[in-house]
Design an enzyme around this catalytic site. Structure first.
Site, PDB file in Angstrom:
ATOM      1  N   ALA A  75       0.630  -1.057   0.112  1.00  0.00           N
ATOM      2  CA  ALA A  75       0.047   0.137   0.085  1.00  0.00           C
ATOM      3  C   ALA A  75       1.091   1.297   0.175  1.00  0.00           C
ATOM      4  O   ALA A  75       2.157   1.078   0.448  1.00  0.00           O
ATOM      5  CB  ALA A  75      -0.824  -0.158   1.342  1.00  0.00           C
ATOM      6  N   GLU A 114      -0.998   2.670   7.078  1.00  0.00           N
ATOM      7  CA  GLU A 114      -1.134   3.727   6.088  1.00  0.00           C
ATOM      8  C   GLU A 114      -1.496   4.978   6.778  1.00  0.00           C
ATOM      9  O   GLU A 114      -1.052   6.115   6.542  1.00  0.00           O
ATOM     10  CB  GLU A 114      -1.895   3.490   4.677  1.00  0.00           C
ATOM     11  CG  GLU A 114      -1.331   2.013   4.104  1.00  0.00           C
ATOM     12  CD  GLU A 114       0.131   2.429   3.855  1.00  0.00           C
ATOM     13  OE1 GLU A 114       0.823   3.439   3.547  1.00  0.00           O
ATOM     14  OE2 GLU A 114       0.869   1.039   3.931  1.00  0.00           O
TER      15      GLU A 114
END
Length: 927
Positions: free
Chosen positions: A350, A386
């Site tokens: 990610a 994230e």
């Protein structure tokens, strides 16, 4: 303490092998955070690639010109950009996908100069006049100098603009350019991803800028400290939606060159680094948070995936995680929205783009009917990782890439805190020891390791930056920050973080800025007693590679430390200002009751409370410290006796630690191999995941070394005997495999899918393999496809494995994001390993030419396919391969080859010294 037994992939093989009588297989899958791709080729193709203008002098000779240096000069600062991009989602007459763009940047001159040097890579510019690729104007009434010449430096990826006169200090200017580039499929910069929906091919235009690929999308000052505000406009086909970091302002129909297109404008971003930019144009649909939420959360992806509910779990945990992080940092989320997009093709796990986070599908999507608990755990930890970056990394950013560890190590650490909040019954924080601490130990015990933080002048080129995205940066970074948080206390650590984020918001820092804010908290809290400043303590952990093994002699109370090396004959040729000594926080307990803490500040010290003749002593409670522990023989015996008598008296994390430390101490020839093996004898009583996983991981090395020798059979028999009671336990709690057990991490049916697929393919022939291949190609769930990708590697037919290898280099058969994984999976098959080695050596140029982060891709391959190497013949082949690489133009992957050579030499030595001992001990256990 551990609350559940989680069936890992390696352990799943053991359990299933007992049930079906299949050969015991050990293979741990690893999904790692990686960086984006940079394009390798700059040759013209059908007139659409950039044809560069020659520089005014040869770049082959040493030069002190600013355009021949990889770092930007400190003469200009960007304030804001206006960027318009138009990607074409259909190929042109030459079969290429291209994008066109216009960009302007407002510059402020901070030092007198007649040069503008700006990053640009593989962009073909429209000439505004002969030899001019840009226009320059003054802002605020300032007049702009005349452009004399522009050219490109291919090696340093710069557009250079030579001016007739100097720019004026304190004045601002507007630099404007028009350009085109290729929307290629190399997974880096501005690239395309493809998928099929209802039989129709769909194309997605998306981005991956980190660390040095924003320059592939438009000209920019592509360094993290060159923060600016970005005004973005995207042109896109009707029927598609455009996303960017900021919220959409408006979308209108426009006609350009007789084409009807949509034009979407976005809110200006916050002041941010170029590597955090993102934009996506697609036919995706979304799920969104309720309208009353103060932050708009949207989960985007393929329509089929969203409508089937694969994004529901991500949506359900994102807002709670955001609120948790707001409370943890004591700082409000600074944006109005958080878009999260699942991409069919994505190189990394990610990417934390501010306001528009991009993911591999299996990192964001979860299907409870098909996906495993491990898949669910991966989704929640990746989301938290994230989102943790939204503050730590995005709001406050490292000044240069040499401090990448602070961004990624911190996000890796906090990901477990946020995931634990989202799923409080999992005890997920305990898994940090297995997934981060022990993982870091494995790499950091090599002489080819590196410090967490290096000098800025040691990390200059894009290749050098790429190589920092490794286990040390992520996992050791997390382990060291966890240790710091533990000895400061979590509340003091969080308070220091808040002060750090508040003072340096929207700017850049070095790691010592964090130490400074934490020290202020320590100085104000008399309850926190440290033996030295945070700077003095922590610099020893981040400025020198490696970690210590602490040896405790309970007969004398003497404790000592030494640099732990898994290969005792390895020579450390990297000097350290601290002589490879650390300030070590030692927590300890005696016989399950008395506890204490002590700092080891020197090579050797005497500590009377650790002296005992009767009690067992255990150090590094819950493995909060980043070090291994060894004891005198008498204390080892007392610990083994306690494990056999009542293992639950010893904390579950430390039961895993005892096994992991012992096996690694034995590999380093600090203790005997039979002592390490004896730490597993009690396992027939163990029901918890962490000790079992530690054992399986360490036995994996035995299987790698012995799976082609006579040791394999006795080893398999020994482990089966230990696993049998565990297998019976699960048979009981599942009512003979007919119902799910009540504890979440005991629920195993989907977790064993990968084992079922592997054994079915292994027992079958071409018909079964082809059936599995069709299942893989038709799968609409990424996590399911990944399991099938592995299962296909289990066939015993060499020709099928060879065919599978050939499939991996066909992008229409295996996505580029999956190539390295597929090849490494095949190498884990005893039959496939030599096939893979031949295949990679024959095809390595082809395998890597399309990958912008070739060093990471190639490194993953080399580490994976050489794990079994343990003979002189293996070593000779590897050294010859190194020579072939050196003689070519191939410029990356050398660190991985050096590590493989180091590991192979150690494997040869270990097998020669331990094979007979291990064989004899295993035979004794079966007598």
């Amino acid at each position: 303490m551990g609350k559940g037994f989680y069936i890992s992939k390696p352990l799943g093989f053991v359990l299933f092998g007992l049930g079906v009588g299949a050969v015991l297989t050990i293979f741990a899958l690893s999904v790692v955070y990686s960086q984006e791709k940079r394009k390798n080729e700059v040759n013209a193709r059908d007139g659409t690639r950039m044809v560069t203008t020659a520089a005014p002098h040869s770049t082959s000779a040493p030069s002190n010109e600013p355009w021949d240096k990889y770092r930007l000069p400190d003469t200009l600062l960007p304030a804001y950009y206006n960027v318009t991009l138009w990607p074409r989602l259909v190929p042109d007459e030459q079969g290429m996908y291209i994008f066109t763009g216009k960009s302007g940047v407002a510059l402020t001159c901070v030092k007198e100069t007649n040069l503008i040097i700006i990053h640009s890579n593989e962009l073909n510019f429209t000439l505004t006049s002969e030899m001019h690729h840009a226009k320059l104007a003054g802002l605020g009434g300032t007049s702009a100098p005349v452009i004399l010449k522009t050219w490109f430096q291919i090696q340093t990826q710069f557009m250079v603009i030579l001016l007739k006169d100097n720019l004026q200090v304190g004045k601002s200017y507007w630099l404007y350019m028009e350009f085109r580039g290729e929307l290629s499929d190399d997974l880096g910069g501005f690239y395309r991803s493809q998928y099929t929906e209802n039989g129709v091919k769909k194309v997605v235009a998306t981005t991956q800028m980190q660390p040095t690929a924003a320059r592939n999308a438009f000209p920019c000052f592509d360094e993290p400290s060159m923060k600016a505000v970005f005004h973005l406009t995207l042109l896109h086909p009707p029927g598609t939606v455009a996303l960017a970091n900021g919220m959409e302002l408006d979308t209108e129909n426009v006609t350009i060159d007789d084409q009807e297109v949509l034009q979407t404008r976005f809110e200006p971003t916050e002041k941010m680094s170029t590597y955090l930019l993102a934009f996506v144009i697609s036919e995706f649909t979304n799920l969104r948070s309720p309208s009353e939420a103060n932050v708009l959360i949207r989960i985007w992806g393929r329509r089929e995936a969203i409508e089937s509910g694969q994004g529901d779990y991500a949506l359900s945990v994102t807002f709670p995680i955001l609120k948790y992080l707001e409370n943890y940092y004591n700082t409000t989320y600074p944006l109005s929205k958080s878009d999260q997009v699942a991409l069919p093709d994505f190189a990394a796990g990610a990417m934390e783009n501010w306001g528009l986070v991009t993911y591999r599908e299996q990192s964001l999507f979860y299907d409870p009917k098909v996906s495993s608990n491990e898949d669910k755990e991966w989704v929640v930890t990746v989301i938290t990782h994230e989102l943790a970056h939204m503050w730590f990394g995005n709001l406050v950013t490292m000044r240069w890439w040499n401090d990448l560890w602070l961004n990624e190590g911190f996000a890796s650490y906090v990901s477990y805190l946020g995931a634990d909040y989202a799923e409080p019954t999992w005890n997920i924080k305990d898994l940090m020891v297995l997934q981060q601490v022990q993982r870091a130990f494995g790499v950091d015990a090599l002489v080819s390791s590196h410090p967490l933080s290096s000098r800025e002048d040691e990390v200059i080129t894009p290749d050098q930056i790429d190589q920092l995205f490794d286990t040390i940066t992520y996992s050791k970074g997390a382990a060291v920050l966890r240790m710091l948080s533990e000895f400061l206390t979590e509340s003091a650590f969080a308070k220091g973080l808040h002060n750090y984020l508040h003072e340096y918001a929207y700017s850049n820092t070095v790691y010592t800025d964090l130490w400074k804010k934490l020290q202020e908290v320590v100085d104000a809290d008399s309850s926190i007693q440290l033996p030295a400043s945070i700077n003095e303590i922590m610099n020893r952990w981040i400025l020198q590679m490696g970690f210590p093994v602490v040896t405790i002699n309970t007969r004398t109370g003497i404790i000592s430390q030494q640099h732990f090396l898994i290969h005792p004959d390895a020579v450390v040729d990297k000097p350290s200002d601290y002589n490879y000594e650390w300030f070590v926080p030692i927590t300890w307990m005696k016989s399950g009751s008395n506890m204490g803490q002590h700092w080891l500040l020197t090579k050797t010290a005497s500590y009377e409370p650790m002296k005992t003749d009767t009690d067992w002593l255990l150090a590094n409670l819950n493995v909060t410290g980043y070090y291994r522990v060894n004891y005198d023989p008498q204390n080892w015996e007392r610990l083994l006796t306690q494990l056999t008598a009542d293992h639950k008296i010893i904390p579950v994390l430390n039961r895993g630690q005892i096994i992991d430390d012992a096996f690694n101490l034995a590999r380093a020839q600090i203790i005997n191999i039979t002592l390490a093996l004896r730490t597993t004898k009690y396992l027939y009583e163990e029901k918890e995941y962490i000790p079992w996983e530690s054992a399986i991981r360490n036995f994996e090395y035995f299987f790698l070394m012995f799976d082609r020798t006579e040791v394999y059979g006795p080893l398999q028999t020994y482990l089966q005997r230990k696993v049998k009671p565990l297998f019976d336990h699960f048979k009981v709690i599942t009512s003979n495999w007919t119902r799910k057990p009540p504890r979440y991490m005991d629920q195993i049916p989907t977790n064993l899918k990968i084992t079922v697929y592997c054994n079915a393919i292994a027992a079958g022939g071409v018909e079964e393999w082809d059936f599995g291949w069709q299942m893989f190609k038709n799968s609409t769930i990424a996590a399911e496809a990944e399991k099938l990708l592995y299962g296909l590697s289990c066939t015993k037919e060499p020709w099928l494995l060879n065919r599978y290898l050939e499939f991996t280099i066909e992008p229409n058969l295996v996505r580029k994001q999956d190539v390295a994984f597929a090849i490494v999976y095949i190498s884990g098959n005893v039959i496939g390993q030599p096939l893979v080695w031949d295949f990679v050596r024959a095809n390595w140029e082809h395998l890597t030419k399309d990958y912008d982060d070739g060093s990471f891709f190639f490194g993953r391959l080399i580490r994976g396919i050489t794990r079994k190497f343990s003979t002189e013949f293996d070593l000779q082949q590897l050294q010859r391969f190194k020579e072939d690489i050196a003689a070519s133009s191939f410029s990356f992957g050398t660190q991985a080859i050096e590590q493989a050579i180091e590991q192979t030499k150690a494997n040869i030595k270990w097998v020669s010294e331990n094979k007979v001992q291990v064989m004899n001990w295993l035979i004794e256990q079966s007598a």
